[in-house]
Motif scaffolding. Sequence first.
Motif, PDB file in Angstrom:
ATOM      1  N   PHE A  76      40.011  41.422  31.681  1.00 25.13           N
ATOM      2  CA  PHE A  76      40.579  41.712  32.768  1.00 25.13           C
ATOM      3  C   PHE A  76      40.450  41.072  34.006  1.00 25.13           C
ATOM      4  CE2 PHE A  76      40.547  46.259  30.643  1.00 25.13           C
ATOM      5  CZ  PHE A  76      41.571  46.785  31.077  1.00 25.13           C
ATOM      6  N   VAL A  77      41.395  40.737  35.037  1.00 23.33           N
ATOM      7  CA  VAL A  77      41.529  39.721  36.074  1.00 23.33           C
ATOM      8  C   VAL A  77      42.058  40.477  37.219  1.00 23.33           C
ATOM      9  CG1 VAL A  77      42.293  37.697  36.988  1.00 23.33           C
ATOM     10  CG2 VAL A  77      41.759  37.740  34.592  1.00 23.33           C
ATOM     11  N   VAL A  78      41.457  40.731  38.290  1.00 23.57           N
ATOM     12  CA  VAL A  78      41.632  41.157  39.567  1.00 23.57           C
ATOM     13  C   VAL A  78      42.079  40.170  40.402  1.00 23.57           C
ATOM     14  CG1 VAL A  78      40.947  42.847  41.396  1.00 23.57           C
ATOM     15  CG2 VAL A  78      40.364  43.233  39.009  1.00 23.57           C
ATOM     16  N   ASN A  79      43.426  40.086  40.807  1.00 22.55           N
ATOM     17  CA  ASN A  79      44.007  39.036  41.702  1.00 22.55           C
ATOM     18  C   ASN A  79      45.057  39.387  42.769  1.00 22.55           C
ATOM     19  OD1 ASN A  79      44.201  36.808  42.919  1.00 22.55           O
ATOM     20  ND2 ASN A  79      44.787  35.537  41.181  1.00 22.55           N
ATOM     21  N   GLN A  80      45.072  39.380  43.854  1.00 21.30           N
ATOM     22  CA  GLN A  80      46.136  39.813  44.927  1.00 21.30           C
ATOM     23  C   GLN A  80      46.601  41.190  44.462  1.00 21.30           C
ATOM     24  OE1 GLN A  80      48.833  36.670  44.199  1.00 21.30           O
ATOM     25  NE2 GLN A  80      47.634  34.818  45.106  1.00 21.30           N
ATOM     26  N   ARG A  81      45.705  42.130  44.603  1.00 20.84           N
ATOM     27  CA  ARG A  81      45.815  43.441  44.507  1.00 20.84           C
ATOM     28  C   ARG A  81      46.615  43.871  43.149  1.00 20.84           C
ATOM     29  NH1 ARG A  81      47.946  45.864  50.320  1.00 20.84           N
ATOM     30  NH2 ARG A  81      46.898  47.716  49.344  1.00 20.84           N
ATOM     31  N   MET A  82      46.400  43.121  42.038  1.00 19.80           N
ATOM     32  CA  MET A  82      46.966  43.435  40.914  1.00 19.80           C
ATOM     33  C   MET A  82      45.602  43.434  39.864  1.00 19.80           C
ATOM     34  SD  MET A  82      50.252  43.507  40.482  1.00 19.80           S
ATOM     35  CE  MET A  82      50.834  43.256  39.011  1.00 19.80           C
ATOM     36  N   ILE A  83      45.661  44.229  38.784  1.00 18.70           N
ATOM     37  CA  ILE A  83      44.800  43.981  37.783  1.00 18.70           C
ATOM     38  C   ILE A  83      45.606  43.677  36.617  1.00 18.70           C
ATOM     39  CG2 ILE A  83      44.712  46.607  37.530  1.00 18.70           C
ATOM     40  CD1 ILE A  83      41.792  46.241  36.480  1.00 18.70           C
ATOM     41  N   ASN A  84      45.357  42.590  36.032  1.00 19.86           N
ATOM     42  CA  ASN A  84      45.806  42.335  34.772  1.00 19.86           C
ATOM     43  C   ASN A  84      45.135  42.492  33.458  1.00 19.86           C
ATOM     44  OD1 ASN A  84      48.463  41.353  36.304  1.00 19.86           O
ATOM     45  ND2 ASN A  84      47.164  39.510  36.795  1.00 19.86           N
ATOM     46  N   CYS A  85      45.632  43.018  32.612  1.00 18.52           N
ATOM     47  CA  CYS A  85      45.045  42.930  31.303  1.00 18.52           C
ATOM     48  C   CYS A  85      45.438  41.833  30.259  1.00 18.52           C
ATOM     49  CB  CYS A  85      45.182  44.590  30.792  1.00 18.52           C
ATOM     50  SG  CYS A  85      44.579  44.862  29.195  1.00 18.52           S
ATOM     51  N   TYR A  86      44.428  41.287  29.769  1.00 18.79           N
ATOM     52  CA  TYR A  86      44.758  40.221  28.563  1.00 18.79           C
ATOM     53  C   TYR A  86      44.073  40.658  27.211  1.00 18.79           C
ATOM     54  CZ  TYR A  86      46.269  37.679  32.533  1.00 18.79           C
ATOM     55  OH  TYR A  86      46.920  37.049  33.743  1.00 18.79           O
ATOM     56  N   ARG A  87      44.417  40.168  26.359  1.00 16.90           N
ATOM     57  CA  ARG A  87      43.748  40.417  24.935  1.00 16.90           C
ATOM     58  C   ARG A  87      42.561  39.525  24.740  1.00 16.90           C
ATOM     59  NH1 ARG A  87      46.743  43.792  21.773  1.00 16.90           N
ATOM     60  NH2 ARG A  87      48.848  43.458  21.915  1.00 16.90           N
ATOM     61  N   ASP A  88      42.699  38.194  25.463  1.00 14.35           N
ATOM     62  CA  ASP A  88      41.575  37.346  25.578  1.00 14.35           C
ATOM     63  C   ASP A  88      41.596  36.549  26.637  1.00 14.35           C
ATOM     64  OD1 ASP A  88      42.176  35.288  22.465  1.00 14.35           O
ATOM     65  OD2 ASP A  88      43.030  35.234  24.568  1.00 14.35           O
ATOM     66  N   PRO A  89      40.550  35.814  27.170  1.00 12.61           N
ATOM     67  CA  PRO A  89      40.682  34.851  28.589  1.00 12.61           C
ATOM     68  C   PRO A  89      41.698  33.933  28.449  1.00 12.61           C
ATOM     69  CG  PRO A  89      38.421  35.340  27.643  1.00 12.61           C
ATOM     70  CD  PRO A  89      39.324  35.660  26.548  1.00 12.61           C
ATOM     71  N   TYR A  90      42.111  33.399  27.284  1.00 10.12           N
ATOM     72  CA  TYR A  90      42.999  32.210  27.304  1.00 10.12           C
ATOM     73  C   TYR A  90      44.371  32.513  27.209  1.00 10.12           C
ATOM     74  CZ  TYR A  90      38.628  29.893  26.665  1.00 10.12           C
ATOM     75  OH  TYR A  90      37.372  29.447  27.021  1.00 10.12           O
ATOM     76  N   ASP A  91      44.809  34.040  27.089  1.00  8.97           N
ATOM     77  CA  ASP A  91      46.200  34.237  27.040  1.00  8.97           C
ATOM     78  C   ASP A  91      46.665  34.005  28.478  1.00  8.97           C
ATOM     79  OD1 ASP A  91      46.022  35.239  24.453  1.00  8.97           O
ATOM     80  OD2 ASP A  91      45.981  37.487  24.988  1.00  8.97           O
ATOM     81  N   LEU A  92      48.190  33.426  28.417  1.00  8.31           N
ATOM     82  CA  LEU A  92      49.036  33.165  29.197  1.00  8.31           C
ATOM     83  C   LEU A  92      49.379  34.563  29.980  1.00  8.31           C
ATOM     84  CD1 LEU A  92      50.560  30.057  28.186  1.00  8.31           C
ATOM     85  CD2 LEU A  92      48.610  30.081  29.746  1.00  8.31           C
ATOM     86  N   CYS A  93      50.069  35.585  28.989  1.00  7.56           N
ATOM     87  CA  CYS A  93      50.847  36.439  29.479  1.00  7.56           C
ATOM     88  C   CYS A  93      50.052  37.760  29.541  1.00  7.56           C
ATOM     89  CB  CYS A  93      51.876  36.761  28.918  1.00  7.56           C
ATOM     90  SG  CYS A  93      53.021  35.416  29.084  1.00  7.56           S
ATOM     91  N   PRO A  94      50.000  38.559  30.669  1.00  4.10           N
ATOM     92  CA  PRO A  94      49.107  39.917  30.374  1.00  4.10           C
ATOM     93  C   PRO A  94      49.778  40.878  29.693  1.00  4.10           C
ATOM     94  CG  PRO A  94      50.114  39.739  32.588  1.00  4.10           C
ATOM     95  CD  PRO A  94      50.316  38.548  31.922  1.00  4.10           C
ATOM     96  N   ILE A  95      49.069  41.665  28.815  1.00  5.50           N
ATOM     97  CA  ILE A  95      49.670  42.694  28.003  1.00  5.50           C
ATOM     98  C   ILE A  95      50.109  43.903  28.897  1.00  5.50           C
ATOM     99  CG2 ILE A  95      48.835  42.156  25.746  1.00  5.50           C
ATOM    100  CD1 ILE A  95      46.744  44.124  26.128  1.00  5.50           C
ATOM    101  N   ARG A  96      49.382  43.994  30.140  1.00  8.10           N
ATOM    102  CA  ARG A  96      49.718  45.325  30.893  1.00  8.10           C
ATOM    103  C   ARG A  96      49.121  44.422  32.312  1.00  8.10           C
ATOM    104  NH1 ARG A  96      50.660  49.716  29.361  1.00  8.10           N
ATOM    105  NH2 ARG A  96      49.418  49.603  27.386  1.00  8.10           N
ATOM    106  N   ALA A  97      49.885  44.993  33.492  1.00  2.89           N
ATOM    107  CA  ALA A  97      49.465  44.582  34.932  1.00  2.89           C
ATOM    108  C   ALA A  97      49.676  45.856  35.616  1.00  2.89           C
ATOM    109  CB  ALA A  97      50.373  43.405  35.019  1.00  2.89           C
ATOM    110  N   VAL A  98      48.909  46.198  36.486  1.00  2.00           N
ATOM    111  CA  VAL A  98      49.095  47.348  37.356  1.00  2.00           C
ATOM    112  C   VAL A  98      48.879  46.852  38.840  1.00  2.00           C
ATOM    113  CG1 VAL A  98      48.307  49.544  37.857  1.00  2.00           C
ATOM    114  CG2 VAL A  98      48.096  48.765  35.554  1.00  2.00           C
ATOM    115  N   HIS A  99      49.962  47.314  39.650  1.00  2.00           N
ATOM    116  CA  HIS A  99      49.721  46.930  41.026  1.00  2.00           C
ATOM    117  C   HIS A  99      48.738  48.077  41.833  1.00  2.00           C
ATOM    118  CE1 HIS A  99      50.675  45.908  45.245  1.00  2.00           C
ATOM    119  NE2 HIS A  99      51.388  44.974  44.831  1.00  2.00           N
TER     120      HIS A  99
END
Length: 159
Positions: A76-99
């Motif tokens: 998970f990465v928290v940035n600019q009022r978003m929490i992005n969910c990735y399968r692993d740290p090197y993925d370019l596209c999140p599998i889920r993003a929640v504002h």
Amino acid sequence: VIYGCSDLSTNEIEKYKTNCSLKESDFKELKKAELAGSLAKSLSDDFDGISNGFLLYKRSERKSSFHTKSWKKRYFVVNQRMINCYRDPYDLCPIRAVHLQHCEVVLCDDNAKYGSTCFIVSSELYATKYLLRAESEAERTKWVNILRREIAGVPPAVF
């Protein structure tokens, strides 16, 4: 294909392309690896080590009450009022993003099975609930504080 070359610069990649007769598809894969490596490095440099990291994740509300899903380890990465969910740290596209603007973070200390490491991120606007689990109670407290700060729109502290 050249594996493990995420540290190559664009000039080195061009040199490999001309000298080694790389196919265009291989060249694109190298460019993706270069981008993923630079993004992962910038993410680890920009955050204090807890604004991004691994958590266990599961959707708390399922369509079928007879089938429960297992916990999934996600990055998970928290940035600019978003929490992005990735399968692993090197993925370019999140599998889920929640504002996070319309979300609420709730502690679930009453969970007998997982103790005091779980918390819920829920959104009434999007009608979703995500059950997240940290490795320790201290890590959960840090994640909850960061998420609540992002929901409130408070900028991160500069040290």
